[in-house]
Design an enzyme around this catalytic site. Sequence first.
Site, short mmCIF file in Angstrom:
data_model
loop_
_atom_site.label_atom_id
_atom_site.label_comp_id
_atom_site.label_asym_id
_atom_site.label_seq_id
_atom_site.Cartn_x
_atom_site.Cartn_y
_atom_site.Cartn_z
N CYS A 380 0.84 -1.20 0.00
CA CYS A 380 0.00 0.00 0.00
C CYS A 380 0.88 1.26 0.00
O CYS A 380 1.52 1.56 -1.01
CB CYS A 380 -0.97 -0.03 1.18
SG CYS A 380 -2.37 1.10 0.98
N HIS A 519 -3.42 -5.42 0.09
CA HIS A 519 -2.91 -5.96 1.36
C HIS A 519 -2.92 -7.49 1.32
O HIS A 519 -3.87 -8.14 1.82
CB HIS A 519 -3.77 -5.46 2.52
CG HIS A 519 -3.58 -4.01 2.82
ND1 HIS A 519 -2.65 -3.55 3.71
CD2 HIS A 519 -4.19 -2.91 2.32
CE1 HIS A 519 -2.70 -2.22 3.77
NE2 HIS A 519 -3.63 -1.81 2.92
N GLU A 521 -1.32 -9.58 3.04
CA GLU A 521 -1.22 -10.19 4.37
C GLU A 521 -2.58 -10.63 4.91
O GLU A 521 -2.66 -11.55 5.75
CB GLU A 521 -0.55 -9.23 5.36
CG GLU A 521 -1.36 -8.03 5.79
CD GLU A 521 -1.26 -6.82 4.87
OE1 GLU A 521 -1.66 -5.72 5.30
OE2 GLU A 521 -0.80 -7.00 3.73
#
Length: 547
Positions: A380, A519, A521
Amino acid sequence: MARYVFITGGVVSSLGKGLASAALGALLQARGFSVRLRKLDPYLNVDPGTMSPFEHGEVFVTDDGAETDLDLGHYERFTGVAARSTDSVSAGRIYSSVLEKERRGDYLGKTIQVIPHVTNEIKDFLTIGADEVDFQLCEIGGTVGDIEGLPFFEAIRQFAQERPRGQCIFMHLTLLPWIAASGELKTKPTQHSVKELRSIGIAPDVLVCRSERPIPEKEREKLALFCNVRPDSVIAAYDLKSIYEAPLAYHREGLDQAVLDAFGISPAPKPILDRWHDVADRVFNPEGEVKVAIVGKYTQLEDAYKSIAEALTHGGMANRVKVKIEWVDAEIFDREDAAPHLEPYDAILVPGGFGERGTEGKIKAAQFARERKIPYLGICLGMQMAVVEAARNLAGLENAGSQEFDHEAGGERFEPVIFHLKEWIKDNQTIARDVLDQKGGTMRLGAYTAQLKDGSKVAEVYGSHRIEERHRHRYEVDIKYREALEAQGLCFSGMSPDGRLPEIVEVSDHPWFIGVQFHPELKSKPFAPHPLFADFVRAAKEVSRLV
């Protein structure tokens, strides 16, 4: 119709209700049941989206674009069940819904009260998707006795009363403090917590007790007697070396069996725990170590980057190495050279964030990784700062910056390579935003598709040319700078399907340098590491071997 497990907490906060809920969900899955986990938070924010990470840790984003509590990340990581917007609700959202109905006249002129209107709204939330799974696990945020939590406790009390007998149980998580001076574990705080719970009409069926020390049988019997639970439903929860040991640890203590016994499910299906034995083996028996620096601005609170830390751990599992994470404050580089701080690491990760503080440090971290050929993953804002760095130091745009924090720079020389996104496509509809819009829920949120470039590093990593990842941002890389940047080796290797929004950049002549606008993750799991994190750690492992 689903059976309900309501998970409450007492004595103190931050005991690990979310982890206990997630581990229980994993254990029920191991016995062949389907589960869904939910979080009910008593705070008055509509959602955590406008909170500082220092207040509440990271914001976990769902595929359908909800900004939720970080515990939903635990739920997903342990069960693999993708969270939805209906899996998280706050008091603010409940009250907002009630007030909207009142303004529309839905209550037909009645006086609006906590009971029944607010509690009914909470109960309506609990019934969503009730016929989709075998078990719904609902965690109530905060601790029993908190004034803001009372409507939620009253709602689940009513809900259990209204369901058929045996369809709802209550699990209460408390603390058994160790008093060193007397050499004792004290049960009295737990007794008082259960007394408080029972005073509002809720009697726990299962008691989970956090403890630093083994709980003597005498104390277990005392807890069972004074808290009115079965002795085999007093479950010890000890500190663990890894959270991924939790399903096996809770199973050894009998949590899943106690829950099934409380529901009268007998004989219970035997659990198949091969997945969790493999996870534990990879955590506790690594074949090496890599050091990764996370260069961010919220480094004083690790929960601010919880999903990133866990995704790196998953990447380590995939490569059979331990990932040693060290937190580096990006602001240090505002006044000091980055090199001495970053040279000890095998890889560098720059995460997302908001605002100007620490951004120049993140730019220097990206420059160090690019020039030193150190594996770099920018997420990001971490991607955006890598683009600004390339624009300044490769493409000759000395005044490159972002409208997010350079909007007052003005002047003809300012190059806003990162701009405020005013419209984009979501589900074939155009969404428009303005700088002056409200902050909550106005970002580009949730799952979006990206097309990957043939022959690119990311296409190799994903093994696909089309991916779907979760977003949370309101600023984007301006596509008009693509030609100038690609001429200097910064490849735009992932784009939105309409070709307007850059999703991924990578440095062509670098061993591993990737920035992503989304994102990744948020979708990583211990038994299914995200490919970007798995390959990032692999690259770090190669660097470690060279040193």
